[in-house]
Design a protein around this motif. Sequence first.
Motif, mmCIF file in Angstrom:
data_model
loop_
_atom_site.group_PDB
_atom_site.id
_atom_site.type_symbol
_atom_site.label_atom_id
_atom_site.label_comp_id
_atom_site.label_asym_id
_atom_site.label_seq_id
_atom_site.Cartn_x
_atom_site.Cartn_y
_atom_site.Cartn_z
ATOM 1 N N ILE A 323 67.993 50.566 37.517
ATOM 2 C CA ILE A 323 67.194 50.582 38.740
ATOM 3 C C ILE A 323 67.695 51.648 39.709
ATOM 4 C CG2 ILE A 323 66.583 49.268 40.804
ATOM 5 C CD1 ILE A 323 66.407 46.792 39.090
ATOM 6 N N SER A 324 68.990 51.659 39.935
ATOM 7 C CA SER A 324 69.561 52.636 40.859
ATOM 8 C C SER A 324 69.301 54.062 40.382
ATOM 9 C CB SER A 324 71.061 52.394 41.012
ATOM 10 O OG SER A 324 71.657 53.391 41.804
ATOM 11 N N LEU A 326 66.822 55.052 38.358
ATOM 12 C CA LEU A 326 65.395 55.359 38.357
ATOM 13 C C LEU A 326 64.874 55.701 39.746
ATOM 14 C CD1 LEU A 326 64.117 52.523 35.996
ATOM 15 C CD2 LEU A 326 63.932 54.967 35.567
ATOM 16 N N LEU A 327 65.266 54.885 40.715
ATOM 17 C CA LEU A 327 64.721 55.025 42.058
ATOM 18 C C LEU A 327 65.614 55.840 42.981
ATOM 19 C CD1 LEU A 327 63.439 51.358 42.536
ATOM 20 C CD2 LEU A 327 62.268 53.321 41.513
ATOM 21 N N ASP A 328 66.772 56.266 42.454
ATOM 22 C CA ASP A 328 67.746 57.005 43.256
ATOM 23 C C ASP A 328 68.077 56.239 44.532
ATOM 24 O OD1 ASP A 328 69.525 59.040 43.714
ATOM 25 O OD2 ASP A 328 68.074 60.292 44.787
ATOM 26 N N LYS A 329 68.330 54.941 44.361
ATOM 27 C CA LYS A 329 68.677 54.068 45.476
ATOM 28 C C LYS A 329 70.014 53.392 45.177
ATOM 29 C CE LYS A 329 63.950 52.968 46.906
ATOM 30 N NZ LYS A 329 64.093 53.519 48.268
ATOM 31 N N MET A 366 60.008 53.457 35.859
ATOM 32 C CA MET A 366 59.841 53.296 37.298
ATOM 33 C C MET A 366 59.140 51.974 37.613
ATOM 34 S SD MET A 366 61.130 55.890 38.967
ATOM 35 C CE MET A 366 60.259 56.044 40.522
ATOM 36 N N ARG A 367 58.093 51.642 36.871
ATOM 37 C CA ARG A 367 57.393 50.378 37.107
ATOM 38 C C ARG A 367 58.310 49.194 36.868
ATOM 39 N NH1 ARG A 367 53.227 53.363 34.767
ATOM 40 N NH2 ARG A 367 53.672 52.588 32.671
ATOM 41 N N GLY A 369 61.598 49.152 37.070
ATOM 42 C CA GLY A 369 62.600 49.102 38.120
ATOM 43 C C GLY A 369 62.054 48.520 39.402
ATOM 44 N N THR A 370 60.830 48.907 39.776
ATOM 45 C CA THR A 370 60.215 48.385 41.004
ATOM 46 C C THR A 370 60.003 46.881 40.900
ATOM 47 O OG1 THR A 370 59.095 50.495 41.372
ATOM 48 C CG2 THR A 370 58.215 48.576 42.522
#
Length: 393
Positions: A323-324, A326-329, A366-367, A369-370
């Motif tokens: 997740i981190s 993929l979303l660069d968070k 991305m989907r 991960g969201t």
Amino acid sequence: MMDMRVVGRERARQLARQGRLEDALAEYRNLLQSNPDDADACQRVAELLEELGRKAESSSTYALASRAWAREGDLLRAVTACVALGRVGAPPEMRARCTRALAERFALSLEPTASDGPVPLFSRLGREDFVALVEVLSARVFSPGKPVVEEGEPGASMFALVEGRAEVARALEDGTRGVVGTVSPGDCFGELALVSEGPRLASVVTAERAVLLELTRAGLESVRARHPRVGQVLEDFYRRRLVDNLLRSNPLLSRLTPEQKAALSRDFHLRAVAPDEVLLAQGQRGDAFYVLLRGKCTPWLEHPDGRRMALVELREGDVFGEISLLLDKPVSATVRADMKGVVLRLPREAFERHLLSQPGLKGQLMRMGTERLQRSARVLASGRVLHDGDLRV
């Protein structure tokens, strides 16, 4: 002539099954008289002589069988015949000659490279390393229906199937047991036991008479102390096998092309994990994508008021950390090892290079991960712990 050999071979097998060992031995020797290069007949003669207690004759015949298998290019059978020399008490010099002959035929004569020979586990070794590894192998024979390893039991060795067939079975989610795969000649299994002392993840049961080569953890350690290259080759061997299994079975990674999988495979690293080690820390930038191979990990969510909430336990085979990336968070939850374990780790740079560069795959990731971030937020808001086993960090 060929038909007569087939008939003679089947007659010899039937006599052996009936316990008429001397008659079976005579049949196999007749086959050898008509075809002295018949490696299978030579092997059977050696086995029958061993069973009859005629160890001196058995020793010389196993040496002949090893040479015959080597001429056919069948490395595993040649090694197995050579290993049998130790079991029947052959003179040390006979086994040494046999092993070195195989090393001359199959091992690398120069500094090992990435090229593969008949069996990568052996053919990536230089001659002295090859000899050292063969010296610590043992050959085992299992009758049909016998377990080679059993799920849940401690593992301390890996195996290569030389002859026969076996089935892989494990406990399924509904509590039943099911066959999940088949082991054929040339296949290896159990290699995770060489890097972890955890229990077996599945059972392997022979479907017919089977001959296997076994390498124990103790044997590997004794060789590695004198020949470090053996340890390096083995680690690379089972790392690639574990990664290949992941790339074949993971719904998203299986979409990669063979070329993409090969490139990705080289960037995964096998890593041991200590109890209570933090692999990901909530709020920090993720550094890698992980696959849990052995052990257990618990993801924890830190509530703003200081409360800590355990999420669904990560099990062997689960992936996390995507997740981190993929979303660069920042990482959405802390992941801590509950016990000693083993993970495959793909660094951030490799993840971005191999996965985020694929448009279709990137969209799916991305989907996913969201969705997982949204579910984590719902857990924080409701105070509930998810129990469906789908949450990955």
